[in-house]
Motif scaffolding. Sequence first.
Motif, PDB file in Angstrom:
ATOM      1  N   ARG A   1       0.844  -1.208   0.000  1.00  0.00           N
ATOM      2  CA  ARG A   1       0.000   0.000   0.000  1.00  0.00           C
ATOM      3  C   ARG A   1       0.875   1.253   0.000  1.00  0.00           C
ATOM      4  O   ARG A   1       0.554   2.238  -0.656  1.00  0.00           O
ATOM      5  CB  ARG A   1      -0.947  -0.012   1.194  1.00  0.00           C
ATOM      6  CG  ARG A   1      -1.969  -1.141   1.111  1.00  0.00           C
ATOM      7  CD  ARG A   1      -3.041  -1.025   2.168  1.00  0.00           C
ATOM      8  NE  ARG A   1      -3.960   0.043   1.865  1.00  0.00           N
ATOM      9  CZ  ARG A   1      -5.292  -0.088   1.888  1.00  0.00           C
ATOM     10  NH1 ARG A   1      -5.851  -1.239   2.188  1.00  0.00           N
ATOM     11  NH2 ARG A   1      -6.055   0.938   1.610  1.00  0.00           N
ATOM     12  N   LEU A   2       2.002   1.192   0.712  1.00  0.00           N
ATOM     13  CA  LEU A   2       2.913   2.342   0.688  1.00  0.00           C
ATOM     14  C   LEU A   2       3.401   2.578  -0.745  1.00  0.00           C
ATOM     15  O   LEU A   2       3.417   3.708  -1.227  1.00  0.00           O
ATOM     16  CB  LEU A   2       4.118   2.118   1.613  1.00  0.00           C
ATOM     17  CG  LEU A   2       5.140   3.255   1.524  1.00  0.00           C
ATOM     18  CD1 LEU A   2       4.642   4.476   2.292  1.00  0.00           C
ATOM     19  CD2 LEU A   2       6.517   2.830   2.025  1.00  0.00           C
ATOM     20  N   ALA A   3       3.766   1.485  -1.422  1.00  0.00           N
ATOM     21  CA  ALA A   3       4.299   1.601  -2.789  1.00  0.00           C
ATOM     22  C   ALA A   3       3.303   2.309  -3.715  1.00  0.00           C
ATOM     23  O   ALA A   3       3.694   3.195  -4.470  1.00  0.00           O
ATOM     24  CB  ALA A   3       4.664   0.221  -3.331  1.00  0.00           C
ATOM     25  N   VAL A   4       2.026   1.951  -3.648  1.00  0.00           N
ATOM     26  CA  VAL A   4       1.044   2.632  -4.517  1.00  0.00           C
ATOM     27  C   VAL A   4       0.999   4.114  -4.178  1.00  0.00           C
ATOM     28  O   VAL A   4       0.981   4.960  -5.067  1.00  0.00           O
ATOM     29  CB  VAL A   4      -0.407   2.137  -4.298  1.00  0.00           C
ATOM     30  CG1 VAL A   4      -1.298   2.595  -5.440  1.00  0.00           C
ATOM     31  CG2 VAL A   4      -0.491   0.667  -4.085  1.00  0.00           C
ATOM     32  N   ARG A   5       0.968   4.411  -2.889  1.00  0.00           N
ATOM     33  CA  ARG A   5       0.837   5.812  -2.477  1.00  0.00           C
ATOM     34  C   ARG A   5       1.987   6.671  -2.941  1.00  0.00           C
ATOM     35  O   ARG A   5       1.807   7.821  -3.301  1.00  0.00           O
ATOM     36  CB  ARG A   5       0.756   5.902  -0.954  1.00  0.00           C
ATOM     37  CG  ARG A   5      -0.539   5.371  -0.413  1.00  0.00           C
ATOM     38  CD  ARG A   5      -0.606   5.672   1.053  1.00  0.00           C
ATOM     39  NE  ARG A   5      -1.791   5.056   1.627  1.00  0.00           N
ATOM     40  CZ  ARG A   5      -2.138   5.184   2.889  1.00  0.00           C
ATOM     41  NH1 ARG A   5      -1.384   5.915   3.702  1.00  0.00           N
ATOM     42  NH2 ARG A   5      -3.219   4.596   3.349  1.00  0.00           N
ATOM     43  N   ILE A   6       3.194   6.125  -2.901  1.00  0.00           N
ATOM     44  CA  ILE A   6       4.356   6.944  -3.254  1.00  0.00           C
ATOM     45  C   ILE A   6       4.744   6.746  -4.726  1.00  0.00           C
ATOM     46  O   ILE A   6       5.767   7.235  -5.171  1.00  0.00           O
ATOM     47  CB  ILE A   6       5.561   6.690  -2.307  1.00  0.00           C
ATOM     48  CG1 ILE A   6       6.091   5.266  -2.452  1.00  0.00           C
ATOM     49  CG2 ILE A   6       5.159   6.966  -0.856  1.00  0.00           C
ATOM     50  CD1 ILE A   6       7.358   4.998  -1.638  1.00  0.00           C
TER      51      ILE A   6
END
Lengths: 262, 320
Positions: B102-107
């Motif tokens: 989820r972090l990867a999508v956000r950043i």
Amino acid sequence: MSLRIVVCVKYVPDATGDRQFTEDLTVNRDDVDGLLSELDEYAVEQALQISENSDDDVEITVLTVGPEDAKDALRKALSMGADKAIHVEDDDLHGTDVMGTSLVLAKAIEKAGYDLVITGMASTDGTMGVLPAILAERLGVPQATLLSEVKVEDGTVTGRRDGDTASEQLAASLPALVSVTDQSGEARYPSFKGIMAAKKKPVESWDLEDLEIEADEVGLEGSWTAVDSAAQRPARTAGTIVKDEGEGGKQLAEFLAGQKFI
Amino acid sequence: MAEVLVYVDHVDGAVRKPTLELLTLARRIGEPVAVALGAGADATAAVLAEHGAVKVLTADAPEFTEYLVVPKVDALQAAYEAVSPAAVLVPSSAEGKEIAARLAVRIGSGIITDAVDLEAGDEGPVATQSAFAASFTTKSRVSKGTPVITVKPNSAPVEAAPAAGAVEALAVTFGALATGTKVTGRTPRESTGRPELTEAAIVVSGGRGVNGAENFGIIEELADSLGAAVGASRAAVDAGWYPHTNQVGQTGKSVSPQLYIASGISGAIQHRAGMQTSKTIVAINKDSEAPIFDLVDYGVVGDLFAVVPQLTEEIKARKG
Ligand SMILES: Cc1cc2nc3c(=O)[nH]c(=O)nc-3n(C[C@H](O)[C@H](O)[C@H](O)COP(=O)(O)OP(=O)(O)OC[C@H]3O[C@@H](n4cnc5c(N)ncnc54)[C@H](O)[C@@H]3O)c2cc1C
Ligand SMILES: Cc1cc2nc3c(=O)[nH]c(=O)nc-3n(C[C@H](O)[C@H](O)[C@H](O)COP(=O)(O)OP(=O)(O)OC[C@H]3O[C@@H](n4cnc5c(N)ncnc54)[C@H](O)[C@@H]3O)c2cc1C
């Protein structure tokens, strides 16, 4: 009331076949039979059970992003009992990584309309186990992932997640995304009647244009990751094999001692 | 030198071994900055500092335990924004992978999961992955954004490398999605006193050949004589002989110990997917044709009910 369920299913090379990479370091799909990822059968099964236990009108759509042959996976899901299918197919999708795949799935799910998305816990080829969480993030809905028990009632999904250190009970309001494990209950076999009925069920085909996705957002070129090399693991050198004639345990202990494990 | 964020897996302040391994890998590509969340986060600082963390960012809030995954993503994102790291490393647990994803999508970054090794490269960190039930080894990179990489346990040695490890409070604001999935109940898993399956140096597993829950005692006794963790095949788990948390394989735990001992396990591809990277593999099976024998360094063709107890006795005798 009605409940629209979209089940994401992946078409994968048979895990018992001799799986290989091609020259561009993507999965070789020619030499091994493809099939509906076994772990996604559990997702289809839970959708069917939610439908069977519901007073609402439930419509189950199965969705795949994959090559031409991926229709086989959709047919299998339809013959298990899903109502209709969507196949996202486009030459520009070749080599798409998880960020691209999740983008395509999210757009397709939004276009199809949904109250609940159900996925497997992991594919049997990429085995990342992260697509469900990414999809929930993209859709902006709660994730209730890795459930071994699922229930939908009064607009709420509840379930049990068996983690490393604890077993958790979860609850989320619809619309939501759920992923289910292989502990959620045996998947049914398609009946003859189901197989016949599946032939008449609608399968829609969408391409990138239908989803308003640019070619450079997906595929090998658009990938967020790059595979530089893939090497077959050298076969393990033949080990020592002894037949137990009364001293097998002691011989094994001797081996373990030689390797400094004892 | 560039900073590398390391997500800390800990239980009430006790840091789990895979996080210390991550610090070893992080030091190959930059200066580790650890992020520890939840109850006991501050207590992790000392051990993280001993293993190379230049800084430890901590936050605690009821949201971390009351809701699933997303509050932790909000916190990791806050750390990411505070530090602007060269890479983000997260242990490959089920939850760790979801947080990282989820972090990867956000950043706007690519993600690599289940790396088994990590090296600095000209175009950023290069991760080794094991594919198709470990029959292939691949090398991959994240080509867009800040690399987010999850790493499997036992992928690197734990090394002492004393650093400052200064604790800093991390300010976290929770987004609207943070409270989406409520944890309405939690039953902690009872500890058996044995090592954690994924972290253990030795794993002793039993399969359908063990033939009953009551017989798993002989597998446990062998494990205890070696200080090992106990694993099971899916057939044994499905039969109700051993808990699912001990399942080794594709849909269970993946293990990579120094020594793996399989008793009464045939070696199906899905089982191999979870243990094929073990350093030394030993099997006991009465069928000389069982596929598990293709993998072994040492195999005994025989009845496990005779071989295993004799092995346990011999180990106990040798250890005195
Ligand atoms: C060996 C290997 C390694 C890979 N490593 C990486 C990597 O490190 N980083 C990366 O970004 N990509 C990677 N990929 C590509 C990635 O696997 C695919 O993009 C894939 O579609 C998404 O990942 P997954 O299937 O592993 O998803 P998982 O997260 O394991 O899948 C979970 C669920 O998502 C659903 N799902 C997944 N794909 C589809 C689909 N195409 N259509 C419908 N439903 C689907 C299914 O319900 C499935 O059960 C790898 C692929 C392979 C074969
Ligand atoms: C999608 C999917 C996911 C799966 N995930 C997993 C997974 O995570 N882990 C997993 O393990 N499996 C998994 N499986 C199941 C896997 O395919 C096999 O069915 C399973 O591993 C078989 O377990 P086993 O080796 O214990 O049993 P069997 O294959 O039945 O083997 C038992 C072995 O014991 C031997 N034996 C019997 N009696 C004795 C004796 N007295 N002494 C010595 N040897 C004896 C027999 O010769 C035989 O080789 C999965 C399957 C699918 C489809």
